[in-house]
Motif scaffolding. Structure first.
Motif, short mmCIF file in Angstrom:
data_model
loop_
_atom_site.label_atom_id
_atom_site.label_comp_id
_atom_site.label_asym_id
_atom_site.label_seq_id
_atom_site.Cartn_x
_atom_site.Cartn_y
_atom_site.Cartn_z
N SER A 147 0.85 -1.20 0.00
CA SER A 147 0.00 0.00 0.00
C SER A 147 0.88 1.25 0.00
O SER A 147 1.32 1.70 1.06
CB SER A 147 -0.91 0.00 1.24
N CYS A 149 2.19 4.96 0.15
CA CYS A 149 1.67 6.16 0.81
C CYS A 149 2.73 7.25 0.77
O CYS A 149 3.88 7.02 0.41
CB CYS A 149 1.26 5.85 2.25
N VAL A 150 2.32 8.46 1.10
CA VAL A 150 3.22 9.61 1.10
C VAL A 150 3.20 10.26 2.48
O VAL A 150 2.18 10.25 3.17
CB VAL A 150 2.81 10.66 0.04
N ILE A 151 4.35 10.80 2.87
CA ILE A 151 4.42 11.64 4.07
C ILE A 151 5.20 12.89 3.67
O ILE A 151 6.22 12.79 2.98
CB ILE A 151 5.05 10.91 5.26
N ALA A 177 0.29 13.02 6.02
CA ALA A 177 0.53 11.78 5.29
C ALA A 177 -0.79 11.19 4.81
O ALA A 177 -1.87 11.55 5.29
CB ALA A 177 1.25 10.77 6.19
N GLY A 178 -0.69 10.29 3.84
CA GLY A 178 -1.89 9.61 3.36
C GLY A 178 -1.54 8.57 2.31
O GLY A 178 -0.43 8.55 1.78
N PHE A 179 -2.50 7.72 2.01
CA PHE A 179 -2.29 6.66 1.03
C PHE A 179 -2.58 7.16 -0.38
O PHE A 179 -3.45 8.00 -0.60
CB PHE A 179 -3.18 5.45 1.35
N ILE A 180 -1.85 6.61 -1.35
CA ILE A 180 -2.03 6.96 -2.76
C ILE A 180 -3.23 6.19 -3.30
O ILE A 180 -3.36 4.99 -3.10
CB ILE A 180 -0.76 6.62 -3.56
N GLU A 181 -4.12 6.91 -3.98
CA GLU A 181 -5.30 6.28 -4.56
C GLU A 181 -4.96 5.59 -5.88
O GLU A 181 -3.94 5.90 -6.53
CB GLU A 181 -6.39 7.34 -4.80
N ALA A 189 -1.19 12.77 -5.07
CA ALA A 189 -1.59 12.34 -3.72
C ALA A 189 -1.18 13.36 -2.68
O ALA A 189 -1.94 13.65 -1.74
CB ALA A 189 -0.98 10.98 -3.40
N GLU A 193 -4.07 15.09 -0.44
CA GLU A 193 -4.11 14.81 0.99
C GLU A 193 -3.97 16.08 1.83
O GLU A 193 -4.68 16.26 2.82
CB GLU A 193 -2.99 13.82 1.36
N TRP A 213 6.52 1.12 4.46
CA TRP A 213 5.45 1.34 5.43
C TRP A 213 5.34 0.07 6.28
O TRP A 213 5.06 -0.99 5.74
CB TRP A 213 4.14 1.66 4.70
#
Length: 216
Positions: A147, A149-151, A177-181, A189, A193, A213
């Protein structure tokens, strides 16, 4: 030894002595005396009194083949040890052991969530040559999920943007931070986010580095 090098692998092809991490769900076995990860050899596993349901090969830890062993729901812990949640170990155990725990928890959860084929419903089996669950009827392969994600650290001049989630402990602030769709780039993203979380538009996104992650 916290300095042992861990090399992740999918198939155990070396005739080395085995060592085991032990987990139940997302909890891992910790040595009560050292407060470090309990890594057991084959004899300690045999006489521990613990009920093991599955074992998964993780890779090589120094000169050992390293496995994770999952406890049954009714199993007791080994004497002198206790179970601790994976998240609670962040910053408390050496980085190489934390990486080992991350791989252990993620592979065990992948195995438990992919026991049946999503197309025909028949029971899957472990593929003999790949890290995958295999449906022999449909020939479907189910690999461990990654999964991305970016921070992001948002800046304005000499100022940094930090925020807090209502579920954080008091006085704890974090970068965003959040997950890439699906179908989304990393840069998209980042912008989405940040705008969703703090209603701020950003520009000049610059790449810094990457890491795994650690949580499922």
């Amino acid at each position: 030894n916290p300095k042992l090098n861990f090399i992740p692998e999918n198939i155990d092809t070396k005739e080395l002595n085995k060592v085991f991490l032990v987990q139940k769900g997302n909890d891992l076995l910790i040595n009560d005396k050292s407060q470090n990860l309990a890594v057991l050899d084959s004899d300690e596993m045999k006489w521990s009194g613990m009920d093991i349901t599955h074992k998964h090969f993780l890779g090589y830890l120094g000169e050992y083949a390293c496995y994770t062993a999952e406890l049954s729901s009714r199993s007791i812990s080994m004497e002198g040890c206790s179970l601790r949640s994976f998240r609670s170990l962040l910053g408390l155990i050496p980085d190489n052991f934390f990486t080992l725990c991350s791989r252990s928890v993620q592979l065990t959860e992948w195995y438990n969530r992919n026991k049946y084929c999503g197309t025909c419903g028949l029971k899957n089996s472990l593929h003999p040559e790949e890290r995958a669950m295999h449906c022999k009827k449909c020939e479907n392969l189910f690999y461990p999920r990654i999964s991305p994600c970016v921070i992001v650290l948002v800046t304005k001049g000499e100022e940094l943007l930090l925020a807090r989630n209502k579920n954080f402990p008091s006085q704890l602030f974090s970068t965003l931070a959040g997950f890439i769709e699906a179908g989304e780039t990393v840069e998209e993203a980042i912008k989405r986010e940040i705008y969703e979380e703090v209603s701020i538009k950003v520009k000049n996104c610059r790449y810094f580095g990457s890491q795994s992650w650690p949580f499922p």
